[in-house]
Motif scaffolding. Structure first.
Motif, PDB file in Angstrom:
ATOM      1  N   LEU A   7      20.372  82.902 -32.399  1.00  0.00           N
ATOM      2  CA  LEU A   7      19.664  84.308 -32.417  1.00  0.00           C
ATOM      3  C   LEU A   7      20.149  84.951 -31.170  1.00  0.00           C
ATOM      4  N   VAL A   8      20.038  84.497 -30.179  1.00  0.00           N
ATOM      5  CA  VAL A   8      20.377  84.987 -29.115  1.00  0.00           C
ATOM      6  C   VAL A   8      21.721  85.786 -29.075  1.00  0.00           C
ATOM      7  N   GLY A   9      22.602  85.111 -29.612  1.00  0.00           N
ATOM      8  CA  GLY A   9      24.021  85.952 -29.858  1.00  0.00           C
ATOM      9  C   GLY A   9      24.036  86.876 -30.837  1.00  0.00           C
ATOM     10  N   ILE A  10      23.086  86.762 -31.985  1.00  0.00           N
ATOM     11  CA  ILE A  10      22.905  87.556 -32.984  1.00  0.00           C
ATOM     12  C   ILE A  10      22.210  89.018 -32.488  1.00  0.00           C
ATOM     13  N   PHE A  11      21.234  88.812 -31.408  1.00  0.00           N
ATOM     14  CA  PHE A  11      20.762  89.862 -30.792  1.00  0.00           C
ATOM     15  C   PHE A  11      21.628  90.761 -29.906  1.00  0.00           C
ATOM     16  N   VAL A  12      22.411  90.028 -29.184  1.00  0.00           N
ATOM     17  CA  VAL A  12      23.456  90.758 -28.344  1.00  0.00           C
ATOM     18  C   VAL A  12      24.560  91.483 -29.272  1.00  0.00           C
ATOM     19  N   PHE A  13      24.856  90.755 -30.091  1.00  0.00           N
ATOM     20  CA  PHE A  13      25.953  91.549 -31.098  1.00  0.00           C
ATOM     21  C   PHE A  13      25.175  92.821 -31.818  1.00  0.00           C
ATOM     22  N   MET A  88      27.427  92.758 -21.670  1.00  0.00           N
ATOM     23  CA  MET A  88      28.860  92.329 -21.857  1.00  0.00           C
ATOM     24  C   MET A  88      28.826  90.841 -21.512  1.00  0.00           C
ATOM     25  N   VAL A  89      28.188  90.489 -20.467  1.00  0.00           N
ATOM     26  CA  VAL A  89      28.321  88.975 -20.103  1.00  0.00           C
ATOM     27  C   VAL A  89      27.528  88.301 -21.334  1.00  0.00           C
ATOM     28  N   LEU A  90      26.553  88.748 -21.812  1.00  0.00           N
ATOM     29  CA  LEU A  90      25.794  88.094 -23.034  1.00  0.00           C
ATOM     30  C   LEU A  90      26.533  88.049 -24.177  1.00  0.00           C
ATOM     31  N   ASP A  91      27.330  89.204 -24.383  1.00  0.00           N
ATOM     32  CA  ASP A  91      28.386  89.412 -25.383  1.00  0.00           C
ATOM     33  C   ASP A  91      29.445  88.373 -25.329  1.00  0.00           C
ATOM     34  N   LEU A 183      37.006  82.488 -19.860  1.00  0.00           N
ATOM     35  CA  LEU A 183      38.014  82.922 -20.145  1.00  0.00           C
ATOM     36  C   LEU A 183      37.807  84.617 -20.430  1.00  0.00           C
ATOM     37  N   ARG A 184      36.774  84.863 -21.123  1.00  0.00           N
ATOM     38  CA  ARG A 184      36.510  86.377 -21.249  1.00  0.00           C
ATOM     39  C   ARG A 184      35.889  87.036 -20.116  1.00  0.00           C
ATOM     40  N   ILE A 185      34.820  86.336 -19.474  1.00  0.00           N
ATOM     41  CA  ILE A 185      34.543  86.914 -18.263  1.00  0.00           C
ATOM     42  C   ILE A 185      35.782  87.244 -17.160  1.00  0.00           C
TER      43      ILE A 185
END
Length: 204
Positions: A7-13, A88-91, A183-185
């Motif tokens: 749900l956290v990932g869904i919220f950020v996206f 973007m960090v959460l993304d 890696l993304r960061i």
């Protein structure tokens, strides 16, 4: 715990999808469509390929979370834009989590490691591709600025390798997600880019 992380990932996206709607001057319905597609599109595509009922349609939370994100962006988008670096960090965290979870789910349904990695990456970036297409943008996956898809590929591959050596459970999933996240960061901080064809110059 896994559903909460989902749900956290869904919220950020969903926030990124709704913000795209603001940039495209869409009304609230358009914002909501982009938010839902961005947040849930990759997982729905994965589940359709696996021929299982999409997880997004088995819990109200999965549908209502993008609605909440849309409401927040609708009323307070200038403030949301100000905290975009944190988003973007959460993304990046959502990217890592979704690629690892998507790969794990595909493996448990009997797919080969390679096919599972493809579905893991699809889970992580599929919603963003659909968002960009609906918004009339070239999908960022096609030019992958700041290495967005590559971290998802690495995280998915690591999860598949761990699965093949019989290391399973949430710890290994979190480990693969963390590698993709870091890696993304690093790509964001250092401006890393995927290579272009020989002789082709990057556009500004």
């Amino acid at each position: 715990m896994s559903e909460l992380l989902d749900l956290v990932g869904i919220f950020v996206f969903a926030l990124t999808g709704a913000l795209m709607g603001v940039r495209k001057r869409l009304d609230v319905v358009g914002m909501l469509v982009l938010a839902e597609i961005t947040a849930l599109g990759g997982g729905v595509l994965r589940d359709l390929v696996l021929n299982v009922p999409p997880t997004a349609f088995q819990s109200l939370g999965y549908i209502l979370t993008p609605v909440l994100a849309t409401v927040i962006v609708f009323f307070w988008h200038p403030h949301v834009t100000k905290v975009l670096p944190a988003i973007m960090v959460l993304d990046a965290a959502g990217l890592g989590l979704f690629c690892a979870v998507g790969t794990e789910k595909a493996l448990t349904y009997g797919l080969s490691p390679l096919h599972a990695c493809v579905l893991g990456v699809m889970t992580a970036v599929g919603g963003g591709i659909l968002r960009d297409i609906l918004a009339g943008e070239i999908p960022t996956l096609l030019y992958d600025r700041q290495l967005y898809a590559v971290p998802a590929m690495v995280g998915a591959a690591l999860r598949a390798v761990l699965f093949e050596v019989h290391l399973q459970g949430w710890v290994t999933t979190l480990a693969a997600a963390t590698v993709a996240f870091l890696l993304r960061i690093a790509a964001m901080r250092r401006g890393w880019r995927a290579p272009l064809a020989k002789g082709v110059r990057p556009q500004d």
